[in-house]
Design a protein around this motif. Structure first.
Motif, PDB file in Angstrom:
ATOM      1  N   ASP A  12       0.854  -1.185   0.000  1.00 49.68           N
ATOM      2  CA  ASP A  12       0.000   0.000   0.000  1.00 49.68           C
ATOM      3  C   ASP A  12       0.897   1.244   0.000  1.00 49.68           C
ATOM      4  OD1 ASP A  12      -2.375   1.503   0.133  1.00 49.68           O
ATOM      5  OD2 ASP A  12      -2.156   1.722   2.299  1.00 49.68           O
ATOM      6  N   PRO A  13       0.773   2.150  -1.003  1.00 48.77           N
ATOM      7  CA  PRO A  13       1.623   3.345  -1.041  1.00 48.77           C
ATOM      8  C   PRO A  13       1.460   4.190   0.213  1.00 48.77           C
ATOM      9  CG  PRO A  13       0.467   3.052  -3.127  1.00 48.77           C
ATOM     10  CD  PRO A  13      -0.133   2.077  -2.168  1.00 48.77           C
ATOM     11  N   VAL A  14       2.526   4.868   0.582  1.00 49.39           N
ATOM     12  CA  VAL A  14       2.544   5.667   1.806  1.00 49.39           C
ATOM     13  C   VAL A  14       2.737   7.133   1.434  1.00 49.39           C
ATOM     14  CG1 VAL A  14       3.644   6.014   4.043  1.00 49.39           C
ATOM     15  CG2 VAL A  14       3.555   3.723   3.041  1.00 49.39           C
ATOM     16  N   GLN A  15       1.865   7.982   1.987  1.00 47.50           N
ATOM     17  CA  GLN A  15       1.975   9.420   1.787  1.00 47.50           C
ATOM     18  C   GLN A  15       2.863  10.007   2.870  1.00 47.50           C
ATOM     19  OE1 GLN A  15       0.524  11.626  -0.581  1.00 47.50           O
ATOM     20  NE2 GLN A  15       1.821  13.140   0.415  1.00 47.50           N
ATOM     21  N   GLY A  16       3.964  10.677   2.451  1.00 42.80           N
ATOM     22  CA  GLY A  16       4.872  11.254   3.425  1.00 42.80           C
ATOM     23  C   GLY A  16       4.434  12.628   3.894  1.00 42.80           C
ATOM     24  N   PRO A  17       5.074  13.152   4.919  1.00 44.81           N
ATOM     25  CA  PRO A  17       6.159  12.507   5.654  1.00 44.81           C
ATOM     26  C   PRO A  17       5.630  11.478   6.650  1.00 44.81           C
ATOM     27  CG  PRO A  17       5.723  14.678   6.567  1.00 44.81           C
ATOM     28  CD  PRO A  17       4.820  14.538   5.386  1.00 44.81           C
ATOM     29  N   ALA A  18       6.352  10.351   6.761  1.00 37.74           N
ATOM     30  CA  ALA A  18       5.924   9.290   7.671  1.00 37.74           C
ATOM     31  C   ALA A  18       7.111   8.392   7.984  1.00 37.74           C
ATOM     32  CB  ALA A  18       4.787   8.479   7.045  1.00 37.74           C
ATOM     33  N   THR A  19       6.992   7.674   9.100  1.00 32.03           N
ATOM     34  CA  THR A  19       7.989   6.683   9.491  1.00 32.03           C
ATOM     35  C   THR A  19       7.262   5.369   9.750  1.00 32.03           C
ATOM     36  OG1 THR A  19       9.423   8.359  10.499  1.00 32.03           O
ATOM     37  CG2 THR A  19       9.786   6.071  11.126  1.00 32.03           C
ATOM     38  N   LEU A  20       7.641   4.319   9.040  1.00 32.71           N
ATOM     39  CA  LEU A  20       7.004   3.007   9.172  1.00 32.71           C
ATOM     40  C   LEU A  20       8.035   2.001   9.654  1.00 32.71           C
ATOM     41  CD1 LEU A  20       4.845   2.786   5.904  1.00 32.71           C
ATOM     42  CD2 LEU A  20       4.113   3.471   8.189  1.00 32.71           C
ATOM     43  N   GLU A  21       7.573   1.066  10.508  1.00 33.13           N
ATOM     44  CA  GLU A  21       8.443   0.010  11.015  1.00 33.13           C
ATOM     45  C   GLU A  21       7.799  -1.339  10.754  1.00 33.13           C
ATOM     46  OE1 GLU A  21       9.228   0.736  15.097  1.00 33.13           O
ATOM     47  OE2 GLU A  21      10.613   2.396  14.729  1.00 33.13           O
ATOM     48  N   ALA A  22       8.642  -2.295  10.396  1.00 30.20           N
ATOM     49  CA  ALA A  22       8.172  -3.655  10.169  1.00 30.20           C
ATOM     50  C   ALA A  22       9.234  -4.623  10.689  1.00 30.20           C
ATOM     51  CB  ALA A  22       7.895  -3.901   8.692  1.00 30.20           C
ATOM     52  N   GLU A  23       8.785  -5.770  11.238  1.00 27.43           N
ATOM     53  CA  GLU A  23       9.701  -6.783  11.738  1.00 27.43           C
ATOM     54  C   GLU A  23       9.467  -8.087  10.987  1.00 27.43           C
ATOM     55  OE1 GLU A  23       9.517  -7.284  15.908  1.00 27.43           O
ATOM     56  OE2 GLU A  23       9.896  -5.180  16.383  1.00 27.43           O
ATOM     57  N   VAL A  24      10.519  -8.633  10.442  1.00 23.36           N
ATOM     58  CA  VAL A  24      10.456  -9.903   9.721  1.00 23.36           C
ATOM     59  C   VAL A  24      11.162 -10.958  10.576  1.00 23.36           C
ATOM     60  CG1 VAL A  24      11.049 -11.142   7.618  1.00 23.36           C
ATOM     61  CG2 VAL A  24      10.434  -8.711   7.502  1.00 23.36           C
ATOM     62  N   GLU A  25      10.435 -12.031  10.898  1.00 18.36           N
ATOM     63  CA  GLU A  25      11.020 -13.113  11.690  1.00 18.36           C
ATOM     64  C   GLU A  25      11.334 -14.297  10.781  1.00 18.36           C
ATOM     65  OE1 GLU A  25       9.816 -14.920  15.867  1.00 18.36           O
ATOM     66  OE2 GLU A  25       8.653 -15.844  14.250  1.00 18.36           O
ATOM     67  N   MET A  26      12.570 -14.782  10.893  1.00 21.83           N
ATOM     68  CA  MET A  26      12.978 -15.990  10.185  1.00 21.83           C
ATOM     69  C   MET A  26      13.257 -17.071  11.224  1.00 21.83           C
ATOM     70  SD  MET A  26      16.181 -16.659   7.597  1.00 21.83           S
ATOM     71  CE  MET A  26      17.394 -16.372   8.903  1.00 21.83           C
ATOM     72  N   SER A  27      12.572 -18.222  11.102  1.00 24.06           N
ATOM     73  CA  SER A  27      12.734 -19.323  12.056  1.00 24.06           C
ATOM     74  C   SER A  27      13.330 -20.519  11.326  1.00 24.06           C
ATOM     75  CB  SER A  27      11.385 -19.714  12.660  1.00 24.06           C
ATOM     76  OG  SER A  27      10.797 -18.603  13.331  1.00 24.06           O
ATOM     77  N   GLU A  28      14.279 -21.157  12.000  1.00 24.29           N
ATOM     78  CA  GLU A  28      14.871 -22.397  11.490  1.00 24.29           C
ATOM     79  C   GLU A  28      14.262 -23.567  12.255  1.00 24.29           C
ATOM     80  OE1 GLU A  28      19.306 -21.533   9.855  1.00 24.29           O
ATOM     81  OE2 GLU A  28      19.086 -21.605  12.046  1.00 24.29           O
ATOM     82  N   LEU A  29      13.854 -24.605  11.534  1.00 24.68           N
ATOM     83  CA  LEU A  29      13.212 -25.754  12.151  1.00 24.68           C
ATOM     84  C   LEU A  29      13.855 -27.043  11.638  1.00 24.68           C
ATOM     85  CD1 LEU A  29      10.688 -23.564  11.308  1.00 24.68           C
ATOM     86  CD2 LEU A  29       9.550 -25.067  12.944  1.00 24.68           C
ATOM     87  N   GLU A  30      13.842 -28.027  12.497  1.00 19.36           N
ATOM     88  CA  GLU A  30      14.293 -29.367  12.141  1.00 19.36           C
ATOM     89  C   GLU A  30      13.198 -30.328  12.588  1.00 19.36           C
ATOM     90  OE1 GLU A  30      16.477 -32.398  10.609  1.00 19.36           O
ATOM     91  OE2 GLU A  30      17.133 -30.280  10.564  1.00 19.36           O
TER      92      GLU A  30
END
Length: 421
Positions: free
Chosen positions: A382-400
């Motif tokens: 979704d396009p963002v109209q500035g001025p703005a500050t956005l934060e996102a967290e990406v989690e990578m999990s390793e599984l066996e």
């Protein structure tokens, strides 16, 4: 001859006759050759006479041709002559300089008598005062290609058309956006022009007003004059940019100033300068404080968890590391668009899982997709109209075999500028 037989006598006679015939033929041939020779010599004499006559005629014609030119003609004073040939049948033309009129023949032809037709032309000064251009009792003074007026008391202007009081008014009211016009008078007609960037103001031909290019070409076929803001100036215009930008070489667009590279920032030593479009951000990376685990900074943008005790299961469930990344983007960036990629350098399990963490705002603008088996990517949806500050967290999990071996958090902060260029 008595002892000769009749046959012998006949042969003797025949031989005598043949001899006489040969003599007669030889005489005839000699006479014929003499006649032909005499005829040939006569023809040769006639041919020589004709050649001599032709040579004589050609020499006379050449002499006549060389001498068949009219006297040289020079262009008149305050004029010029067109045409260089003075041979019989050729024509020359005469033109006068501006401000002069032709008296005499405009064209003259070199005649068979080797004289020029017509009357010798001259160029006479045009009397610009003949039309009485000076008004209100003004006296006209004729000059070369123009005239001037000596105005009566109380009158002013090129043709004494305004009162003295009115003539002094523009000088008091003129500023950088109002200029006097430049007027010339030719053949009784006044022509007024303005400097580039100005135009005649209404019916008053003595005053020029500035053209507002910003308003006139606001939405032209070639687009706006300036991609951000246009500032009208006396006789022209200039493009301006918001704070944090400089005008590009073409004078129309704006480019960002890198305050971090040019040291135009106020970040402290324990902060990192992040250049953004139109400004900068001072950021400080501190390792998170999570119960049952401790973290230490291993690089300016990365924190890793200290080893957990063997019997501390709560510690082993916390993230193994935190990575911090900062992006500067323009306003209204088109979507969908890949903003960041996360991958494992040395995967130790049989499965990698990627997920998006964060609140409603993060999920409104972002999503996480897998690009291949070992890489996940953060997508702007979704396009963002500035001025703005956005934060996102990406989690990578390793599984066996569906058992978690490790968790890795990547925090992405986007600084969205106010402007789109």
């Amino acid at each position: 001859l008595a002892h000769l037989s009749n046959k012998a006598i006949y042969l003797l006679w025949l031989g005598n006759l043949r001899y006489q015939c040969i003599l007669l033929c030889r005489q005839y041939v000699q006479k014929l050759l003499s006649t032909q020779e005499a005829s040939y010599l006569q023809s040769l004499r006639n041919l020589k006479k004709k050649i001599n006559l032709l040579q004589s005629s050609t020499g006379k014609q050449t002499t006549r041709t060389i001498n068949s030119t009219c006297p040289r003609l020079d262009g008149p004073i305050n004029g010029r002559k067109l045409g260089r040939s003075h041979a019989v049948g050729h024509e020359v033309h005469v033109l006068c300089d501006p401000g002069y009129e032709l008296v005499g023949s405009e064209s003259r032809v070199c005649q068979e008598s080797l004289t020029w037709s017509g009357q010798q032309p001259t160029c006479r000064d045009i009397n610009e005062c003949a039309s009485s251009p000076c008004l209100n009792g003004g006296t006209c003074v004729d000059e070369v290609n123009q005239f001037s007026c000596v105005c009566a008391k109380g009158w002013a202007g090129l043709t004494c058309q305004t009162t003295a009081a009115a003539a002094t008014l523009p000088a008091a009211t003129m500023g950088p956006f109002v200029r006097p016009s430049r007027c010339t008078i030719m053949q009784g007609t006044t022509h007024c022009t303005c400097e580039p960037g100005y135009t005649i103001s209404g019916r008053d031909s003595n005053t020029c007003t500035d053209i507002d290019e910003c308003e006139l070409f606001h939405n032209g076929q070639a687009g706006k004059l300036c991609l951000h803001a246009c500032v009208n100036t006396p006789g022209g215009y200039r493009c301006s940019c918001p704070i944090g930008y400089n005008v590009t070489r073409d004078g129309r667009s704006c480019k960002d100033i890198d305050e971090c590279a040019t040291r135009q920032n106020n970040c402290t030593k324990d902060q990192m300068c992040i250049n953004t479009y139109g400004g900068f951000q001072c950021v400080r990376v501190d390792c998170p404080k999570i119960p049952n685990a401790t973290y230490v900074k291993t690089s300016p943008m990365r924190c890793e968890r200290n080893p957990c005790p063997v019997d501390n299961k709560a510690c082993s469930q916390t993230p193994n590391s935190f990575s911090y990344h900062y992006l500067a983007v323009v306003s209204n960036l088109s979507a969908p668009r890949v903003m960041f990629r996360v991958s494992a350098l040395r995967p130790i399990g049989d499965t990698l899982r990627f997920s998006l963490l964060g609140g409603r705002q993060a999920r409104r603008h972002f999503t996480v997709q897998r690009s291949d088996r070992g890489t996940g990517q953060l997508m702007l949806v979704d396009p963002v109209q500035g001025p703005a500050t956005l934060e996102a967290e990406v989690e990578m999990s390793e599984l066996e075999r569906r058992v978690q071996l490790g968790r890795y958090i990547t925090k992405v902060t986007m600084f969205v500028s106010q402007y789109e260029f």
